[in-house]
Design a protein around this motif. Structure first.
Motif: not given
Length: 284
Positions: A120-122, A127-129, A144-145, A212-214
């Motif tokens: 998760v940290r990497a 991509s995670f969003v 959540f993000i 904010v990116a999410a």
């Protein structure tokens, strides 16, 4: 004839020390000079480019920001975005601390959780969003993000703090008959306070940026990210600058408030730094 000193160089009655006002001005001077430098550079870039669509001038952005700040919608957007990030941040700190306690006490739990937390940290935030959008509603995605980005940071830092605790102090607490609560309050918490402050300071900035990116990607109703995306779509570059400045200012203000609160409730955190500062000034 005695020369007249400017106000910021006036001396207090105590020999060798400046007045409180002079000390504040001396500390603020580098920041003010740096801000002035970048504002001048920004103005020069705007003049050289010559197109407000690409690089709006500071005056235009300031006017746009003032216009936004005069509306109720602006404050509602800021409030809801802050609420989302704060919820994700607090939940991330609690979960990260719990994960640190579990992984330092159990090898089995460490073997199970550590790889997932490192992944998760990497993982890139974008991509995670996009992956999380499949399962999580857009309104809850920023929180959540923020939560997901904070947990690994807090876990790693707090785990280091737990592993670095002095066993002799814990043994001394047992010898003096301190119970679990007293040992936690008098020994464990003071030794973990610097690690908690470091984890929360880093995690807060990360939670805000990733949140904010999410918002930009998921575009939930009434959010800074949605306003940024709408301004980009409509080629309203001054509004993009204004909302970006708002996000940065909020992040800096939150970090400052957190540090002040930590200094108030965790006085042992600032003690070493303050003592070093007194020692440095004493030799001047």
């Amino acid at each position: 004839m005695t020369p007249i000193r400017p106000p910021w160089e006036e001396r207090s009655p105590i020999r060798g020390s400046t007045s409180p006002a002079g000390e504040r001005l001396r500390r603020a001077a580098p920041g003010v000079a740096a801000a002035a430098f970048w504002l001048v550079l920004w103005q020069l870039a705007s003049v050289v480019v010559g197109q407000e669509l690409l690089v709006p001038s500071p005056a235009v952005v300031a006017a746009t920001l003032a216009g936004l700040a005069g509306t109720a919608e602006f404050w509602q957007v800021m409030g809801l975005s802050l609420l989302r990030m704060a919820a994700g941040f607090v939940a991330g700190v609690v979960a990260g601390t719990a994960a640190a306690v579990l992984t330092t006490r159990s090898r089995v739990v460490d073997a199970l959780l550590s790889p997932a937390l490192r992944v998760v940290r990497a993982a890139p935030v974008a991509s995670f969003v996009i992956l999380a959008l499949v399962w999580i509603p857009t309104g809850r995605l920023p929180a959540f993000i923020a939560f997901a980005m904070v947990v690994p940071v807090v876990w790693d830092t707090m785990a280091q703090g737990l592993r670095s605790q002095d066993p002799e102090l814990l043994e001394m607490a047992r010898v003096f008959g301190l119970g679990r609560w007293q040992t936690l309050r008098r020994v464990r918490i003071p030794s973990l306070a610097p690690f908690l402050l470091s984890a929360c300071t880093t995690g807060m900035g990360l939670a805000w940026k990733s949140g904010v990116a999410a918002e930009v990607i998921s575009r939930p109703e009434v959010s800074i990210g949605r306003e940024l995306q709408d301004a980009r779509v409509y080629l309203d570059t001054p509004a993009v600058f204004a909302w970006t400045i708002t996000a940065v200012a909020l992040s800096l203000a939150l970090e400052r408030l957190f540090r002040l609160a930590a200094r108030r409730w965790l006085p042992s955190v600032g003690a070493p730094e303050e003592s070093r500062g007194r020692g440095d000034h004493a030799g001047v």
